[in-house]
Design an enzyme around this catalytic site. Structure first.
Site: not given
Ligand code: MRU
Length: 359
Positions: A69, A108, A210, A251, A261
């Protein structure tokens, strides 16, 4: 880490942020171009991408070449400067630039950082000035501030991390996901640098890994002890290894503390309750959205089904099946023990305390 507070024109290069652990800068400005490390190639390859075109930066954000973010908020600021230079905006944000800023905004939907940063650029006085230069200087300031915020989060977080801590984390919240240093991972890093013994369990974080690709890469470079686990192993890990805390990033955090998140975070927050483990969220003020009353107001990005049915070029599910692919979920505020921000630790009652500290 030393970061520059750069003031200058388009063709000047920004001083490099020298991370003592040798981690590369996630994003910087070099000779009129934005340069990023392509996070989709890690850990196999440290490949850098550069461009003068704001549309390329939009593509990098959409395809997660730059992600996390705070990092995509910073990228949005640089993309806005590139758009203003391309259009030659002077003295005002005209219709063409507004349309480019909308494109950047729409890359996004979940991370509020993009929106908070575009709103910040929108408040700047550009009368009689080059909009590109004004946005560029602000982008450099934002980058320096985000790095500083992460370092403060790390320092505030120290009091929550016991010596000999066993910490579980999800997704990737390190230097590459921010401007440098990291939020949840920054808190872990600060504890390690302060001489505390910490050992980490890193969720691999399906579907784009990730955790396996980026958190493992960063923890290894930092020399922090860790084990990689599949997302489904978090329950048995909490039980068997006496996890002291879960710490994740965010986020978007609503005014009541509901937190969006990476998908799977909600599951962890519930597991924490079942195991009486504190569930912490480490995030800068730029990740709070006080206009969202609760998690109900947070848009959740859904990604392409290919990201679930295959990895890179390798198909892993039958053709022609249907898929549900949310990229994020919302952990209810009630499950959160505290927020660690650059302005201090925020505890319950969240509605009042978030307003006091962030508002
Ligand atoms: O889809 P991603 O990889 O951008 O998702 C990132 C996360 O969910 C992070 O945990 C969050 O952005 C915080 S990064 C400091």
């Amino acid at each position: 880490m030393t970061s520059s507070t750069y003031q200058g024109s388009r063709n000047n290069s920004q001083k490099v942020n020298l991370d003592p652990a040798g981690l590369p800068d996630p994003i910087k400005w070099v000779n009129g171009e934005v340069v990023i490390i392509d996070q989709t190639r890690l850990p196999l390859e440290e490949k850098f991408l550069r461009s003068k075109n704001y549309r390329d930066v939009c593509e990098w954000i959409k395809s997660l070449r730059i992600r996390g973010a705070p990092a995509i908020g910073i990228a949005a600021a640089y993309a806005s400067a590139l758009a203003a230079f391309e259009i030659g905006s002077h003295g005002k944000v005209d219709a063409r630039l507004e349309s480019a800023l909308r494109e950047i905004n729409d890359t996004r939907p979940t991370a509020v950082n993009i929106r908070n940063i575009l709103a910040r650029l929108g408040r700047l006085d550009v009368s009689g000035r080059s909009v590109g230069d004004t946005f560029l200087n602000e982008a450099h300031k934002i980058l320096a501030e985000e790095i500083e915020s992460c370092r403060k989060i790390g320092q505030f977080g120290l009091e929550l991390v016991p010596d000999d801590a066993v910490i579980l984390t999800h997704c990737h919240t390190g230097g590459l996901a921010t401007g440098g240093y990291g939020t949840a991972l920054g808190m872990i890093r600060a504890a390690h640098e302060a001489g505390k013994k910490v050992s980490v369990f890193a969720d691999e974080t399906r579907p784009l890994l990730q955790g396996a690709r980026l958190t493992a890469w960063e923890l290894k470079k930092l020399g922090i002890e860790f084990k990689l686990i599949v997302d489904g192993a978090s329950g048995i890990t909490m039980k068997k290894f006496k996890v002291n805390m879960v710490v994740v990033g965010a986020d978007r955090i609503a005014a009541n503390g509901d937190t969006a998140n990476k998908v799977g975070t909600y599951n962890l927050s519930v597991l924490c309750k079942a195991h009486s483990i504190p569930f912490y969220v480490a995030a800068p003020a730029s990740s709070f959205d006080l206009s969202a009353a609760s998690g109900e107001d947070i848009p959740i990005e859904e990604r392409n089904s290919d990201e679930i049915t295959s990895f890179r070029d390798c198909r892993s599910a039958p053709e022609g099946i249907s898929v549900y692919a949310p990229a994020f979920d919302v952990s209810p505020a009630d499950n959160v023990a505290a927020f660690i921000t650059e302005k201090g630790i925020i505890r319950k009652p969240f509605v009042e305390n978030i307003k006091k500290v962030i508002g």
